[in-house]
Design a protein around this motif. Structure first.
Motif, mmCIF file in Angstrom:
data_model
loop_
_atom_site.group_PDB
_atom_site.id
_atom_site.type_symbol
_atom_site.label_atom_id
_atom_site.label_comp_id
_atom_site.label_asym_id
_atom_site.label_seq_id
_atom_site.Cartn_x
_atom_site.Cartn_y
_atom_site.Cartn_z
ATOM 1 N N ASP A 224 0.806 -1.214 0.000
ATOM 2 C CA ASP A 224 0.000 0.000 0.000
ATOM 3 C C ASP A 224 0.845 1.272 0.000
ATOM 4 O O ASP A 224 0.574 2.218 -0.729
ATOM 5 C CB ASP A 224 -0.922 0.023 1.221
ATOM 6 C CG ASP A 224 -2.041 -1.007 1.118
ATOM 7 O OD1 ASP A 224 -2.511 -1.245 -0.007
ATOM 8 O OD2 ASP A 224 -2.421 -1.571 2.162
ATOM 9 N N ASP A 225 1.856 1.286 0.856
ATOM 10 C CA ASP A 225 2.607 2.518 1.093
ATOM 11 C C ASP A 225 3.960 2.554 0.384
ATOM 12 O O ASP A 225 4.662 3.559 0.471
ATOM 13 C CB ASP A 225 2.839 2.703 2.601
ATOM 14 C CG ASP A 225 1.527 2.742 3.371
ATOM 15 O OD1 ASP A 225 0.548 3.293 2.822
ATOM 16 O OD2 ASP A 225 1.484 2.230 4.499
ATOM 17 N N ILE A 226 4.330 1.466 -0.273
ATOM 18 C CA ILE A 226 5.619 1.415 -0.973
ATOM 19 C C ILE A 226 5.400 0.879 -2.384
ATOM 20 O O ILE A 226 4.352 0.313 -2.689
ATOM 21 C CB ILE A 226 6.641 0.530 -0.229
ATOM 22 C CG1 ILE A 226 6.103 -0.900 -0.064
ATOM 23 C CG2 ILE A 226 7.002 1.133 1.111
ATOM 24 C CD1 ILE A 226 7.091 -1.849 0.583
ATOM 25 N N SER A 227 6.395 1.050 -3.226
ATOM 26 C CA SER A 227 6.282 0.576 -4.599
ATOM 27 C C SER A 227 6.452 -0.935 -4.652
ATOM 28 O O SER A 227 6.909 -1.573 -3.687
ATOM 29 C CB SER A 227 7.355 1.241 -5.471
ATOM 30 O OG SER A 227 8.645 0.752 -5.112
#
Length: 278
Positions: A224-227
């Motif tokens: 969700d928060d990282i690639s």
């Protein structure tokens, strides 16, 4: 299926001994013929030198490059003789990328190094040293085993992770990596942010690999928060992976949007060897 011919790319760089050691162990593991391709780069002209470059300056670079090639050949032939590996040596003064791509088309696996991701400012980087594994994979259709710029790799292929998104590039990478997968102690097929509307992502591939005798497990995760690339690197560390298998994707804007520039992220920050296929 196995690797019968392994091509090792060498040049005048400090990581040649590490790459040679890895290639030797792979040749022994797969009982393969090892071919060393040493690319002698064209002379490098400093941008600040102006329009006139003395011929002696250019010739000095050529002489130094050929001397380095001869030294590398002696070290390679001594190592292959010591380890009892069938091998041959090729040296070329042609354009490094074209020379590597041509030789790679007649090999089952190409072993290359990751260029230094942070070269010192002001240091001239030879085009032979800066040869990109991504370029060779894209231009040849052969699997490329890229070795990180830093570190020692005494074990490659015990704990393998497959980055799986169902694309044709990933499919090619899996089948090009089968010799590694069959010999691995554990293989993890990892799907990130996959569409689950049509069942469990990656389940078909896991069943297929199991029929090949691969000791395989499936893992699905959401980033969700990282690639996606950062999620792969994180999972590699968490699971103590020593080889990543993934498709090599082009640089078009559309592909970067669809795949998030995963190939570039991995090749810039790789911590373990990566087998790339296109």
């Amino acid at each position: 299926m196995g690797y019968q011919d392994i091509l090792l790319h060498l040049s005048d760089d400090p990581r040649s001994a590490v790459k040679t050691d890895v290639a030797l162990r792979l040749a022994q593991k797969f009982k393969a013929h090892l071919i060393a391709l040493y690319t002698v780069p064209p002379p490098v002209v400093p941008y600040y030198s102006g329009e006139f470059v003395p011929a002696a300056f250019m010739q000095q670079q050529v002489d130094e490059s050929l001397a380095a090639a001869a030294k590398a050949q002696a070290a390679f032939e001594a190592a292959t003789a010591r380890e009892g590996v069938a091998a041959e040596w090729i040296v070329t003064e042609g354009a490094p990328v074209e020379a590597a791509a041509t030789a790679a088309r007649a090999a089952d696996l190409v072993v290359m190094g990751q260029p230094d991701p942070s070269p010192q400012e002001g240091i001239l980087v030879s085009p032979a040293v800066g040869l990109l594994p991504h370029e060779v994979a894209l231009s040849t259709g052969r699997p490329v085993l890229a070795l990180p710029y830093a570190g020692q790799f005494t074990s490659i292929g015990k704990r393998v992770m497959v980055a799986w998104n169902g694309a044709k590039e990933a499919t090619r990478a899996v089948h090009d990596a089968l010799p590694f997968l069959k010999a691995a102690e554990k293989v993890t097929v990892l799907c990130i942010n996959a569409d689950k509307s049509r069942g469990t992502p990656g389940a078909d591939l896991v069943r297929h690999l199991a029929r090949h005798g691969v000791k395989v497990e499936l893992a699905n995760t959401v980033a969700d928060d990282i690639s996606v690339g950062e999620a792969l690197l994180s999972t590699i560390a968490d699971r103590d992976i020593d080889l990543l298998v993934m498709g090599a994707y082009g640089h078009s804007r559309l592909r970067e949007v669809v795949f998030g520039g995963v190939t570039e992220t991995i090749l810039d920050a790789m911590t373990v060897p990566v087998l790339l296929s296109h």
